[in-house]
Design a protein around this motif. Structure first.
Motif, PDB file in Angstrom:
ATOM      1  N   SER A  35       0.840  -1.051  -0.046  1.00  0.00           N
ATOM      2  CA  SER A  35       0.055   0.121  -0.145  1.00  0.00           C
ATOM      3  C   SER A  35       0.895   1.193  -0.107  1.00  0.00           C
ATOM      4  O   SER A  35       1.916   1.291   0.298  1.00  0.00           O
ATOM      5  CB  SER A  35      -0.701   0.205   1.244  1.00  0.00           C
ATOM      6  N   ALA A  36       0.254   2.506  -0.325  1.00  0.00           N
ATOM      7  CA  ALA A  36       0.955   3.691  -0.061  1.00  0.00           C
ATOM      8  C   ALA A  36       1.537   3.794   1.567  1.00  0.00           C
ATOM      9  O   ALA A  36       0.692   3.404   2.450  1.00  0.00           O
ATOM     10  CB  ALA A  36      -0.006   4.845  -0.530  1.00  0.00           C
ATOM     11  N   THR A  41      -2.201   8.397   0.409  1.00  0.00           N
ATOM     12  CA  THR A  41      -3.149   8.460  -0.539  1.00  0.00           C
ATOM     13  C   THR A  41      -4.319   9.752  -0.066  1.00  0.00           C
ATOM     14  O   THR A  41      -4.590  10.463  -1.084  1.00  0.00           O
ATOM     15  CB  THR A  41      -3.927   7.034  -0.618  1.00  0.00           C
ATOM     16  N   GLU A 113       1.438   4.493  -4.300  1.00  0.00           N
ATOM     17  CA  GLU A 113       1.989   2.967  -4.207  1.00  0.00           C
ATOM     18  C   GLU A 113       2.995   2.893  -5.106  1.00  0.00           C
ATOM     19  O   GLU A 113       3.932   2.135  -4.949  1.00  0.00           O
ATOM     20  CB  GLU A 113       0.922   2.270  -4.847  1.00  0.00           C
ATOM     21  N   PHE A 180      -3.921  -1.536  -5.222  1.00  0.00           N
ATOM     22  CA  PHE A 180      -4.689  -0.189  -5.452  1.00  0.00           C
ATOM     23  C   PHE A 180      -4.625   0.254  -7.041  1.00  0.00           C
ATOM     24  O   PHE A 180      -5.698   0.827  -7.323  1.00  0.00           O
ATOM     25  CB  PHE A 180      -4.151   0.860  -4.572  1.00  0.00           C
ATOM     26  N   ARG A 194     -10.807   3.039  -2.889  1.00  0.00           N
ATOM     27  CA  ARG A 194      -9.798   3.278  -1.731  1.00  0.00           C
ATOM     28  C   ARG A 194      -9.934   1.997  -0.820  1.00  0.00           C
ATOM     29  O   ARG A 194     -10.872   1.136  -0.829  1.00  0.00           O
ATOM     30  CB  ARG A 194     -10.602   4.505  -0.941  1.00  0.00           C
ATOM     31  N   GLY A 195      -8.764   1.880  -0.216  1.00  0.00           N
ATOM     32  CA  GLY A 195      -8.498   0.552   0.618  1.00  0.00           C
ATOM     33  C   GLY A 195      -8.476  -0.659  -0.549  1.00  0.00           C
ATOM     34  O   GLY A 195      -8.107  -2.054  -0.064  1.00  0.00           O
ATOM     35  N   GLY A 196      -7.920  -0.258  -1.798  1.00  0.00           N
ATOM     36  CA  GLY A 196      -7.982  -1.259  -2.952  1.00  0.00           C
ATOM     37  C   GLY A 196      -6.822  -2.220  -2.799  1.00  0.00           C
ATOM     38  O   GLY A 196      -6.912  -3.303  -3.523  1.00  0.00           O
ATOM     39  N   SER A 197      -5.771  -1.998  -1.780  1.00  0.00           N
ATOM     40  CA  SER A 197      -4.590  -3.032  -1.823  1.00  0.00           C
ATOM     41  C   SER A 197      -5.046  -4.243  -1.588  1.00  0.00           C
ATOM     42  O   SER A 197      -4.397  -5.320  -1.933  1.00  0.00           O
ATOM     43  CB  SER A 197      -3.548  -2.300  -1.209  1.00  0.00           C
ATOM     44  N   ASP A 198      -6.052  -4.348  -0.598  1.00  0.00           N
ATOM     45  CA  ASP A 198      -6.620  -5.826  -0.149  1.00  0.00           C
ATOM     46  C   ASP A 198      -7.201  -6.434  -1.389  1.00  0.00           C
ATOM     47  O   ASP A 198      -6.608  -7.863  -1.604  1.00  0.00           O
ATOM     48  CB  ASP A 198      -7.576  -5.652   0.588  1.00  0.00           C
TER      49      ASP A 198
HETATM   50  N1  ASP Z   1      -3.325   3.431  -0.617  1.00  0.00           N
HETATM   51  C1  ASP Z   1      -4.844   3.241  -1.109  1.00  0.00           C
HETATM   52  C2  ASP Z   1      -5.690   3.778  -0.265  1.00  0.00           C
HETATM   53  O1  ASP Z   1      -5.329   4.479   0.965  1.00  0.00           O
HETATM   54  C3  ASP Z   1      -5.077   1.777  -1.088  1.00  0.00           C
HETATM   55  C4  ASP Z   1      -4.997   0.989   0.076  1.00  0.00           C
HETATM   56  O2  ASP Z   1      -4.065   1.463   1.121  1.00  0.00           O
HETATM   57  O3  ASP Z   1      -5.461  -0.391   0.129  1.00  0.00           O
HETATM   58  O4  ASP Z   1      -6.770   3.591  -0.189  1.00  0.00           O
END
Ligand code: ASP
Ligand code: ADP
Ligand code: MG
Length: 452
Positions: A35-36, A41, A113, A180, A194-198
């Motif tokens: 992730s970043a 982000t 990222e 992401f 958002r949160g897309g690294s999962d």
């Molecule tokens: N960096 C992205 C975010 O903050 C993706 C992630 O962290 O999963 O949404």
């Protein structure tokens, strides 16, 4: 293995992540997803807004902060310099045109990222392991062009991921992939929400048919509630894919809503673990039976920053197609509907949407529906949140809803809208934003979720 932003927040955390990779490498081959760093982000989002408003100086100042790094090796430094210059040019372009399109916004957000993955890869390399940093596109993740919430084209991506990562793994190199971000077929950078690294980790795991997918984060696992809201929240040792789906969708922050989907489809277990305590087992999300100790409710989560848009009019009563018109108007304006309620009087339909979409939703509904004898009024409320109560034990158990709403009522909290998913895993309702945390606590207490 996916490392979340908090697990890569600074030099110490990044070294810690690299050591976790080293620790589990002997008996495994692995792909790493980064992730970043920390809240990069969020800061890029702010920078984009500042640039769009033409607040150049402030945007520039933040850009420098977003990208600052300590001394690292020459090759990495050159890459960071290059990315920094590109980032500055991007911000300049946005502020010059005073225009932030979904496409340019995704390009801007991708820098988080694109910076963190090479830094993590270099840190792992410094421990004597072979690594290769790759962007989502280089790893083969292809998406449609719905910038901001792009959908990966799953079959193509799976094929490309295997083709590109397979040879690296065969040579015992560790691919370190940006979470992401993906790319459209024509090569434009997209982000997958958002949160897309999962979600990235889950896609890569599914494509490569890995034994497991591990999500390293800053808490001990999936818990009965957000530990920031409920002090005695407890880690759940096992959770089913169905439950995780309901929780992550409504939990908003904990996991990407579609984060477990690819893993669930291929029945690949997902482990959620604390990167500060790598000896803990964390939570196992799998298709197996989950131990719930005979409990009905398993967890309660909150999704903040939503609003309610209500259309009303006696003309809707007994008028087939009224709901279709409402959803058509919202859908064609790219407003995602999170919850729906229509009373049996049929005179009103309420939709719960993200707060950022409320104004757009109202405008779309007014333009599409007013003055046709169907709808007289479109009203909105902005300060609300959704509370989701989740547990597979709720299925077919009478009286759960009564206990939920009894607990909330005793705290004198007014419930605005209610919905039960037909999966019966989930009862959700809307309350004012202010009362959300108290509503969570009342349910946690009612079902004694903190007790073993
Ligand atoms: N960096 C992205 C975010 O903050 C993706 C992630 O962290 O999963 O949404
Ligand atoms: P990461 O940076 O690792 O992706 P996130 O911030 O996205 O981490 O998600 C982890 C955070 O989610 C935790 O710090 C916790 O405060 C919050 N959270 C919300 N609900 C839950 C829950 N039910 N169980 C665990 N953590 C939760
Ligand atoms: Mg996250």
């Amino acid at each position: 293995m996916k490392f979340g932003g908090s697990s890569l927040a600074n030099a110490t955390r990044i070294k810690n992540a690299a050591r976790i990779v080293q620790r589990f490498l002997p008996e495994n081959k692995m792909v790493v997803v980064a992730s970043a760093m920390n809240d990069t982000t969020d800061r890029l989002v702010e920078i984009g807004e500042l640039a769009r408003k033409g607040e150049n100086a402030r945007a520039r100042k933040m850009t420098a902060r977003a990208a600052s790094t300590k001394k690292t090796r020459r090759e990495l430094l050159n890459l960071i310099d290059r990315l920094n210059r590109d980032l500055e040019k991007t911000v300049e372009g946005i502020s010059h045109l005073r225009e932030l399109t979904p496409r340019s916004r995704d390009y801007l957000l991708s820098f988080g990222e694109r910076l963190s993955a090479p830094i993590l890869a270099a840190t792992i390399r410094s421990l004597g392991l072979k690594t290769r940093a790759l962007t989502g596109a280089e790893a083969g993740i292809t998406s449609d062009e719905r910038f901001g919430e792009a959908n990966p084209l799953v079959e193509v991506s799976y094929h490309e991921i295997r083709r590109r990562l397979g040879p690296l793994l065969a040579r015992n190199e560790i691919p370190v992939v940006t979470g992401f971000i993906a790319a459209s077929v024509d090569g434009s950078i997209t982000t997958i929400g958002r949160g897309g690294s999962d979600y990235t980790a889950s896609l890569l795991g599914a494509a490569l048919n890995t034994d497991e997918i591990w999500i390293w984060t800053d808490v001990d696992g999936l818990m009965t509630a957000d530990p920031r809201i409920v002090k005695d929240a407890r880690v759940l040792p096992t959770v089913s894919f169905g439950e995780a789906l309901e929780l992550s969708f409504f939990g908003a922050k904990m996991m990407h809503p579609r984060g477990v989907q690819p893993a669930a489809q291929r029945k690949i277990p997902v482990r959620i673990r604390n990167s500060s305590k790598p000896t803990l087992e964390g939570t196992l999300v799998s298709s197996g039976e989950t131990q719930n100790g005979g409990r009905i409710v398993k967890a309660v989560s909150i999704i903040r920053s939503v609003g309610i848009v209500t259309v009303s009019g006696t003309g809707m009563i007994g008028s087939p197609g009224a709901a279709a018109k409402v959803f058509m108007a919202l859908g064609s304006n790219n407003v995602n509907v999170m919850m729906i309620s229509q009373g049996s009087s049929e005179a009103t339909i309420s939709c719960v949407v993200a707060r950022k979409d409320v104004d757009n939703a109202v405008r779309a509904l007014q333009l599409a529906l007013l003055g046709q004898g169907l709808v007289d009024k479109v009203v909105a409320e902005k300060d609300t949140c959704i509370i989701a109560v989740v547990g597979s034990g709720m299925k077919g158990t009478p009286g759960v809803a009564a206990r939920i709403f009894g607990a909330v009522a005793r705290k004198k909290i007014n419930v605005r809208i209610v919905a039960q998913g037909s999966s019966e895993y989930n009862v959700s309702f809307v309350v004012s934003e202010e009362e959300g945390p108290e509503a969570v606590r009342s349910i946690h207490e009612e079902f004694q979720l903190g007790n073993y």
